[in-house]
Design a protein around this motif. Structure first.
Motif, short mmCIF file in Angstrom:
data_model
loop_
_atom_site.label_atom_id
_atom_site.label_comp_id
_atom_site.label_asym_id
_atom_site.label_seq_id
_atom_site.Cartn_x
_atom_site.Cartn_y
_atom_site.Cartn_z
N GLN A 60 11.79 11.10 12.33
CA GLN A 60 11.80 12.09 13.39
C GLN A 60 12.31 11.44 14.66
OE1 GLN A 60 7.25 12.38 13.38
NE2 GLN A 60 7.70 12.80 15.53
N ASN A 61 12.58 12.25 15.67
CA ASN A 61 13.09 11.71 16.93
C ASN A 61 11.95 11.17 17.78
OD1 ASN A 61 15.81 12.20 16.51
ND2 ASN A 61 15.70 14.28 17.31
N TRP A 62 12.23 10.03 18.40
CA TRP A 62 11.26 9.38 19.27
C TRP A 62 11.95 8.89 20.54
CZ3 TRP A 62 6.18 9.40 18.07
CH2 TRP A 62 5.81 9.53 16.72
N ALA A 63 11.17 8.79 21.60
CA ALA A 63 11.55 7.96 22.74
C ALA A 63 10.72 6.68 22.59
CB ALA A 63 11.23 8.64 24.06
N VAL A 64 11.38 5.55 22.53
CA VAL A 64 10.69 4.28 22.33
C VAL A 64 10.87 3.42 23.58
CG1 VAL A 64 10.53 2.20 20.93
CG2 VAL A 64 11.05 4.39 19.85
N PHE A 65 9.77 2.94 24.10
CA PHE A 65 9.78 2.04 25.25
C PHE A 65 9.44 0.63 24.74
CE2 PHE A 65 8.47 5.14 28.90
CZ PHE A 65 9.29 6.12 28.38
N THR A 66 10.25 -0.34 25.10
CA THR A 66 9.94 -1.75 24.82
C THR A 66 9.97 -2.49 26.14
OG1 THR A 66 10.96 -1.60 22.62
CG2 THR A 66 10.57 -3.80 23.51
N PRO A 98 7.18 11.55 22.16
CA PRO A 98 8.21 12.57 22.02
C PRO A 98 9.31 12.41 23.08
CG PRO A 98 6.04 13.56 21.84
CD PRO A 98 5.84 12.15 22.30
N PRO A 99 10.57 12.55 22.72
CA PRO A 99 11.67 12.34 23.67
C PRO A 99 11.60 13.22 24.91
CG PRO A 99 12.52 12.36 21.44
CD PRO A 99 11.08 12.77 21.35
N ILE A 100 11.04 14.43 24.78
CA ILE A 100 11.01 15.34 25.92
C ILE A 100 10.27 14.74 27.12
CG2 ILE A 100 8.91 16.54 25.19
CD1 ILE A 100 10.18 19.15 26.20
N TYR A 101 9.34 13.84 26.85
CA TYR A 101 8.54 13.26 27.93
C TYR A 101 9.04 11.89 28.39
CZ TYR A 101 4.97 16.89 27.27
OH TYR A 101 4.29 18.08 27.20
N ALA A 102 10.23 11.51 28.01
CA ALA A 102 10.72 10.16 28.32
C ALA A 102 10.72 9.88 29.82
CB ALA A 102 12.12 9.95 27.75
N MET A 103 11.21 10.82 30.61
CA MET A 103 11.29 10.60 32.06
C MET A 103 9.91 10.54 32.69
SD MET A 103 13.45 10.21 34.55
CE MET A 103 13.10 9.97 36.29
N PHE A 163 11.13 -2.14 31.33
CA PHE A 163 11.26 -1.72 29.94
C PHE A 163 12.60 -1.05 29.69
CE2 PHE A 163 8.61 1.27 32.36
CZ PHE A 163 9.32 2.46 32.26
N GLY A 164 13.00 -1.13 28.43
CA GLY A 164 14.17 -0.42 27.95
C GLY A 164 13.72 0.78 27.13
N ILE A 165 14.50 1.84 27.16
CA ILE A 165 14.17 3.07 26.44
C ILE A 165 15.27 3.38 25.44
CG2 ILE A 165 13.68 5.53 26.64
CD1 ILE A 165 12.84 5.03 29.55
N GLY A 166 14.85 3.65 24.22
CA GLY A 166 15.76 4.12 23.19
C GLY A 166 15.33 5.51 22.73
N ILE A 167 16.27 6.39 22.56
CA ILE A 167 15.96 7.75 22.11
C ILE A 167 16.78 8.06 20.87
CG2 ILE A 167 16.08 10.20 22.68
CD1 ILE A 167 15.51 9.54 25.53
N GLY A 168 16.09 8.48 19.83
CA GLY A 168 16.77 8.80 18.59
C GLY A 168 15.79 8.81 17.43
N VAL A 169 16.31 8.73 16.23
CA VAL A 169 15.44 8.79 15.06
C VAL A 169 14.75 7.45 14.86
CG1 VAL A 169 16.80 10.57 13.91
CG2 VAL A 169 17.35 8.15 13.52
N GLY A 170 13.57 7.53 14.27
CA GLY A 170 12.81 6.33 13.97
C GLY A 170 11.75 6.64 12.93
N HIS A 171 11.32 5.62 12.25
CA HIS A 171 10.28 5.77 11.23
C HIS A 171 9.02 5.08 11.71
CE1 HIS A 171 8.32 6.14 7.35
NE2 HIS A 171 8.04 4.84 7.40
#
Length: 202
Positions: A2-8, A59-64, A85-93
């Motif tokens: 599913q789609n995620w916003a990921v912060f590292t 969820p990506p909608i809340y990335a900002m 942090f860096g943000i990636g948005i897209g599919v992830g498991h």
């Protein structure tokens, strides 16, 4: 997947902090992540790694909105405290809340974004949609100026289910006028408009 916003991310100048202070910073980050998970139609996974590193999926909608909340959470812990942090948005498991075995493009993009992040700014999403890439540097400039007390106000008022300013002032032991002044100085109104615009973007 599913789609995620990921912060590292990692903690700025963590080597200058003692173990107790760094622990307080991570407690604030984890608490903020749990709060984000309670937003409408949200869920989060959060983990600390490599001593001063952390990762979160949401969820990506809340990335900002989440980017600003996580910055505010750290800045509430002490003068000059910050995270990048860096943000990636897209599919992830992701299985449950276990980030250790998570994979997918969003996680790779997030790690790469952090690895290539220069001294300034402190948050970036180079592979994200243009409206997020455009807004983040402006939001970053605002966040750099938050005082500890302003960050406490930001942290509360940026939540979708934010308290009234009267209730917030009472919880913080401040006057409503002071709370309003701190919210204005922190740019809360403009940041909320930015978050709303991002969340309604088609």
């Amino acid at each position: 997947m599913q789609n995620w916003a990921v912060f590292t991310g990692d903690i700025v100048r963590s080597s200058d902090m003692g173990a107790q202070v760094l622990g307080d910073v991570f407690a604030a980050l984890e608490s903020a992540a749990k709060g984000i998970g309670c937003w409408p139609d949200s869920q989060t996974a959060f983990a600390r790694f490599r001593g001063d590193g952390w990762q979160m999926a949401l969820p990506p909608i809340y990335a900002m909105r989440a980017a600003l909340v996580m910055r505010a959470a750290v800045r509430t812990t002490g003068k000059g405290h910050d995270t990048r942090f860096g943000i990636g948005i897209g599919v992830g498991h992701l299985t449950g809340n276990d980030l250790a075995g998570a994979d997918g493009p969003a996680f790779l993009q997030s790690g790469h974004a952090l690895d290539t992040l220069k001294r300034a700014p402190r948050m970036a999403a180079p592979d994200a949609p243009q409206h997020l890439r455009t807004a983040l540097p402006l939001a970053d400039r605002i966040a750099l100026g938050w005082t500890q007390k302003q960050a406490q106000v930001v942290l509360a008022l940026l939540a979708p289910n934010a308290p009234t300013q009267d209730a917030l002032a009472q919880s913080l032991g401040r006057s409503r006028q002071m709370t309003q002044k701190q919210a204005d100085s922190a740019g809360v109104s403009a940041l909320l408009d930015c978050c709303s615009a991002f969340e309604t973007q088609k």
